[in-house]
Design an enzyme around this catalytic site. Sequence first.
Site, PDB file in Angstrom:
ATOM      1  CG  ASP A  70      -2.530   0.767   1.011  1.00  0.00           C
ATOM      2  OD1 ASP A  70      -2.450   1.905   0.863  1.00  0.00           O
ATOM      3  OD2 ASP A  70      -3.193  -0.118   0.242  1.00  0.00           O
TER       4      ASP A  70
ATOM      5  CG  HIS B 252      -5.172   4.027   1.386  1.00  0.00           C
ATOM      6  ND1 HIS B 252      -5.161   2.586   0.564  1.00  0.00           N
ATOM      7  CD2 HIS B 252      -6.325   3.944   0.439  1.00  0.00           C
ATOM      8  CE1 HIS B 252      -6.138   1.749   0.222  1.00  0.00           C
ATOM      9  NE2 HIS B 252      -6.825   2.575   0.342  1.00  0.00           N
TER      10      HIS B 252
ATOM     11  CB  SER C 283      -9.331  -0.003   0.815  1.00  0.00           C
ATOM     12  OG  SER C 283      -8.904   0.924  -0.870  1.00  0.00           O
TER      13      SER C 283
END
Length: 563
Positions: free
Chosen positions: A11, A72, A372
């Site tokens: 990621d 994220h 996600s």
Amino acid sequence: MGSGVIIGVVDSGITPNHASFMDDGTMPPKPPTWKGSCRFRNKTLCNNKLIGAIAFRGSRRPSPKDAKNDGHGTHVASIALEVLLITPMFLGLPGHRIEHSHLKAHLAIYKACSTSDLRVMRDIVAAIEEAIKNGVDILSLSLGQQSLPFYDDDMMIATLSAIRAKIFVCMAAGNSGPYRKSVENGAPWILTVGASTHDRRVSATVKLGNGVEVEGESGYQPSTFNATGNIIFPGFGEGKYRDMSVNVKAAGGVGMIVLDTSREGATTLSYDYVLPTAHVNYTTARKIVNYLRNTSSAATATIAFNGTKFGARPSPTVGFFSSRGPHPYNGGIIKPRYPWTGVNILSAWPLDSDQIRMVLRAHIFNFDDGTSMATPHLAGIAALLKNIHKNWSTATIKSAIMTTANRFDLDGNPILDDYKEHINHANAIDMGSGTRYNDTQVSTVAGSLVQCSIVGSIAPEDLNYPSISISLDPSKTKSINRTLTNVGDANEVYNIDVEEPKGITVVVSPSSIQFSQIGEEKNITLEFSSKGMPLNQGNILDGQLQLDSGKHFIRSPISVTIL
Ligand SMILES: *[C@@H]1O[C@H](CO)[C@@H](O)[C@H](O)[C@H]1NC(C)=O
Ligand SMILES: *[C@@H]1O[C@H](CO)[C@@H](O)[C@H](O)[C@H]1NC(C)=O
Ligand SMILES: *[C@@H]1O[C@H](CO)[C@@H](O)[C@H](O)[C@H]1NC(C)=O
Ligand SMILES: *[C@@H]1O[C@H](CO)[C@@H](O)[C@H](O)[C@H]1NC(C)=O
Ligand SMILES: *[C@@H]1O[C@H](CO)[C@@H](O)[C@H](O)[C@H]1NC(C)=O
Ligand SMILES: *[C@@H]1O[C@H](CO)[C@@H](O)[C@H](O)[C@H]1NC(C)=O
Ligand SMILES: *[C@@H]1O[C@H](CO)[C@@H](O)[C@H](O)[C@H]1NC(C)=O
Ligand SMILES: *[C@@H]1O[C@H](CO)[C@@H](O)[C@H](O)[C@H]1NC(C)=O
Ligand SMILES: *[C@@H]1O[C@H](CO)[C@@H](O)[C@H](O)[C@H]1NC(C)=O
């Protein structure tokens, strides 16, 4: 609690000194099979929980740290260890609580992209290859791109190498819903994860000037704020949630009410807006708009914040944005099938994010949404299964998750779709069309020379998959086989039962199976035929295959597309 299992996350990096990634002394030592490295400049940032971190070329910074304003990678990595749906403190608000019930699995972080730059394919593939070499057990990949034929999709090819190395791979279905054919990462070897809601709402109540009160959501819950000024009504699509509030504030607004359209339907989001905000669903939005129209310039409203509430219904539902099938290239396997919680997920966030004026700086969490966020939940569940069942294959783990998933919501009703406010059930997803690959293309995907004329081929519906999707010419009968492997107890008898798709007869033989040992295999045949009533071409009919031993209950969804 998943100890000894290594979860690899590719990621945008990680915030290493966050409380979510610290070893409180209860973590088992890193597994001897771990062959990766810790590439922070300060090596002590790795520990028995965060056992490794590495960044790949193309990342703006060589350090595996997450960006400060876009967490994220931090968010999804923390979710992988928090499958128990805990509710940590957010902005020190009442109604939230921290529960340290983290898994004991280990995290290996591969920084290869950021949310603003997801297409760094070479880095992502390099990261997956590194993870395979390092000895991870599970790969959680909250990233994607528009679907391509598999021989053109380097990420799908890399994940097949991972599967060969006995690594369980789960990937996000994408956030391009509710539109058809928007599903990403749909290769049959991957667990493709959609996003659902849960029963928690962070409530914001709008009181209109006519006395009517309606409910919305907001992650920002100030106790005091300016009572007079203009409330602005942006539409949902008019920018990124939090950015809208930044713009409204900069323009002098004191509050904001975000209005859903029928597309967003019943989904509301609890973002960390920077000013008093309520995000309301489509029904509520129409009420507010009616009030505005009727009262014109005399309209007034206030927003009150009531903190966290549980017990929202219906729950769970499918988030409007969750990508939908069919997958254009996967040849007849239904994807995505099972959503997992991915709406309003509270998880770790980079420490010095400017929007968070926090007291407990080591406990910063933030809400985020998407497939996600659903994906690492499944990575955590796979870690639990892998820890308990050390000799289960990746396909067995996937099958166990799929065949034990609940098809009903908390009230025992079919799971509904937030799009258009729950008028549809969530499971009417049709089949992708099969594609024929030639030897060159199959060899590219397989990573070795394959001659189809020698290895032979099977129809997609004959793949021994935990779900069953077939096409049926109503004038004909069709049979498919499945091989069942006993992972329950020795000496278990399962009665087999079918909930028939409407208008279709399904005969299963045998109608019960007896296993005498663990690991034993039994074959069953399902024969499909029309009951003779009219069936429209293109119709998709859902049913269920159910096996019940009195002790274990498993289920495979059936989908019949009428030719
Ligand atoms: C390295 O990280 C550890 C753990 O967060 C911290 O205690 C230490 O001060 C850091 N060392 C340096 C030189 O920054
Ligand atoms: C929309 O929000 C209202 C609360 O204002 C709630 O009563 C209603 O059930 C919601 N509609 C749907 C379809 O979820
Ligand atoms: C409240 O609004 C007034 C007038 O717009 C402004 O001067 C003041 O700074 C605001 N106070 C806060 C706490 O935002
Ligand atoms: C507002 O006007 C609409 C027609 O535009 C009407 O249907 C509705 O009942 C009115 N609502 C209120 C609260 O007066
Ligand atoms: C939320 O709080 C406000 C102000 O205290 C109150 O008027 C309102 O009824 C509350 N709403 C709910 C749904 O609890
Ligand atoms: C397979 O198809 C591709 C693309 O159409 C073509 O370039 C290639 O030559 C074909 N290979 C074989 C063995 O037919
Ligand atoms: C399914 O099993 C039956 C009975 O064992 C066999 O005759 C048939 O060929 C099998 N079908 C396929 C497609 O493998
Ligand atoms: C897995 O291991 C268990 C315990 O060692 C054994 O009983 C079982 O037969 C094995 N299962 C398979 C499918 O190999
Ligand atoms: C079950 O079916 C598979 C695939 O067709 C076959 O290889 C296997 O021998 C069969 N097993 C039994 C017990 O019939």
